[in-house]
Design an enzyme around this catalytic site. Sequence first.
Site, mmCIF file in Angstrom:
data_model
loop_
_atom_site.group_PDB
_atom_site.id
_atom_site.type_symbol
_atom_site.label_atom_id
_atom_site.label_comp_id
_atom_site.label_asym_id
_atom_site.label_seq_id
_atom_site.Cartn_x
_atom_site.Cartn_y
_atom_site.Cartn_z
ATOM 1 N N HIS A 1 19.497 34.282 40.574
ATOM 2 C CA HIS A 1 19.979 35.502 41.234
ATOM 3 C C HIS A 1 20.170 36.686 40.294
ATOM 4 C CE1 HIS A 1 23.949 34.476 39.632
ATOM 5 N NE2 HIS A 1 24.234 35.753 39.816
HETATM 6 C C1 UD1 Z 1 26.897 39.960 41.719
HETATM 7 C C2 UD1 Z 1 27.400 40.313 40.316
HETATM 8 C C3 UD1 Z 1 27.065 39.201 39.338
HETATM 9 C C4 UD1 Z 1 27.482 37.840 39.848
HETATM 10 C C5 UD1 Z 1 26.932 37.637 41.247
HETATM 11 C C6 UD1 Z 1 27.348 36.313 41.847
HETATM 12 C C7 UD1 Z 1 27.459 42.701 39.798
HETATM 13 C C8 UD1 Z 1 26.793 43.804 39.075
HETATM 14 N N1 UD1 Z 1 26.790 41.541 39.830
HETATM 15 O O1 UD1 Z 1 25.482 39.949 41.716
HETATM 16 O O2 UD1 Z 1 27.746 39.473 38.114
HETATM 17 O O3 UD1 Z 1 26.972 36.834 38.988
HETATM 18 O O4 UD1 Z 1 27.386 38.691 42.096
HETATM 19 O O5 UD1 Z 1 26.585 36.027 42.987
HETATM 20 O O6 UD1 Z 1 28.541 42.878 40.305
HETATM 21 N N2 UD1 Z 1 23.646 40.492 49.403
HETATM 22 C C9 UD1 Z 1 23.538 40.000 50.678
HETATM 23 N N3 UD1 Z 1 24.568 39.232 51.152
HETATM 24 C C10 UD1 Z 1 25.686 38.954 50.411
HETATM 25 C C11 UD1 Z 1 25.743 39.471 49.097
HETATM 26 C C12 UD1 Z 1 24.719 40.231 48.598
HETATM 27 O O7 UD1 Z 1 22.573 40.233 51.388
HETATM 28 O O8 UD1 Z 1 26.595 38.289 50.915
HETATM 29 C C13 UD1 Z 1 22.565 41.357 48.886
HETATM 30 C C14 UD1 Z 1 23.087 42.765 48.606
HETATM 31 O O9 UD1 Z 1 23.051 43.544 49.726
HETATM 32 C C15 UD1 Z 1 22.148 43.217 47.511
HETATM 33 C C16 UD1 Z 1 21.825 41.934 46.765
HETATM 34 O O10 UD1 Z 1 22.134 40.858 47.642
HETATM 35 O O11 UD1 Z 1 20.962 43.740 48.051
HETATM 36 C C17 UD1 Z 1 22.591 41.817 45.483
HETATM 37 O O12 UD1 Z 1 23.993 41.863 45.710
HETATM 38 P P1 UD1 Z 1 24.979 42.539 44.641
HETATM 39 O O13 UD1 Z 1 26.341 42.477 45.161
HETATM 40 O O14 UD1 Z 1 24.421 43.831 44.194
HETATM 41 O O15 UD1 Z 1 24.858 41.633 43.332
HETATM 42 P P2 UD1 Z 1 24.656 40.093 43.079
HETATM 43 O O16 UD1 Z 1 23.232 39.860 42.742
HETATM 44 O O17 UD1 Z 1 25.229 39.228 44.150
#
Ligand code: UD1
Length: 355
Positions: A208
């Site tokens: 991820h």
């Molecule tokens: C975040 C943290 C990372 C941690 C990880 C655990 C930051 C910069 N990164 O990364 O340190 O290791 O969480 O998982 O804070 N999304 C969904 N559904 C969800 C959550 C996310 O669809 O429930 C999508 C978001 O809309 C986005 C992508 O996944 O497009 C990434 O989500 P984001 O919160 O930016 O960061 P993570 O990759 O989860």
Amino acid sequence: MKIVTIIGARPQFIKASAFSRAASSRSDIEEVIIHTGQHFDPNMSDIFFEEMEIPKPKYHLEIHSLGHGAMTGRMLEGIENILKIENPDYVLVYGDTNSTLAGALAAKKMHIKLVHVEAGLRSFNMAMPEEINRILTDRISDVLFCPTQNAINNLMLEGFGHFDTQIFNCGDIMYDAALFYKEKANQESNILSRLKITAENFVLATIHRQENTDDLERLKNIVEALNYIHQSKKVIVPLHPRTKKILENSHIKIDFVVIEPIGYMDMIALTSNAYMVLTDSGGLQKEAFFFGKYCITLRDQTEWIELVESGFNTLAGADINKIIHSFESVDVTNINFNVNLYGDGQTAAFILDKL
Ligand code: UD1
């Protein structure tokens, strides 16, 4: 004593489960939880609150799916407004996410004592958003709770010996959670039968990190290595929504078994029964160790360097040959995991005592 804790992403729910249980057992402590909303899918958020019995957040900001600037900025504003109402003695943040940084900035600028749990970790890769978040959070915190001596050493090298910051080695709060939920997971999870797999006959993998998902060449290499490993041992991948979206838009061929993100009980059941773990997650590297499993880390650096030094983990990056070679050459039956690297599983109680 009133503590506001900020959570928002999956690994923070796991840490909060241990902290909130310890806090709620003490009558002298009032904990108020703010959920920023960073993770919002039911299987990325709600499931953890339900099965780990985490107290319902008093505030839910519902901020997610934004770029780093907008996400952190809106969280900062939302948290500041709540802190004005709650006026706590401490604000406590966990780990390295955008929710961590937003909580830290809001508290510090309001002169509220800031506590960082999982402090001092460094990858020394400033291209990672997590590295930026943790360096900034550590520097403005009043009290730093470090999981390892290596983390304390990192802080000392950055000059923290000269700052007015209290620093403790408290062990790893994720170990509290792993010990507490181990039995429950074995009793409650039926994921092995659901997936028609048996102990030691599959590999658990997760991907991820932005450094892997946003670089198609790296992502392609990792997928190819997992496809290859899948020919000899079934590879199970609970896929993070970030990775899912990117893979759907690319044309990378996947042979291994992809499942939706799973809760903590299923995750512990998979980890503790896997033959090996391959991951770019920070938390899962340690959980593999807690359950005596060898880990191939799909990154070029790790914050959990003691796992590599002790021979429980190897850094293979996104290099197909390195990943496959590590998988094929490590004799997992010949590793003694009986080493204490992360404390005694009483980290939450230690933190509360010190505060
Ligand atoms: C975040 C943290 C990372 C941690 C990880 C655990 C930051 C910069 N990164 O990364 O340190 O290791 O969480 O998982 O804070 N999304 C969904 N559904 C969800 C959550 C996310 O669809 O429930 C999508 C978001 O809309 C986005 C992508 O996944 O497009 C990434 O989500 P984001 O919160 O930016 O960061 P993570 O990759 O989860």
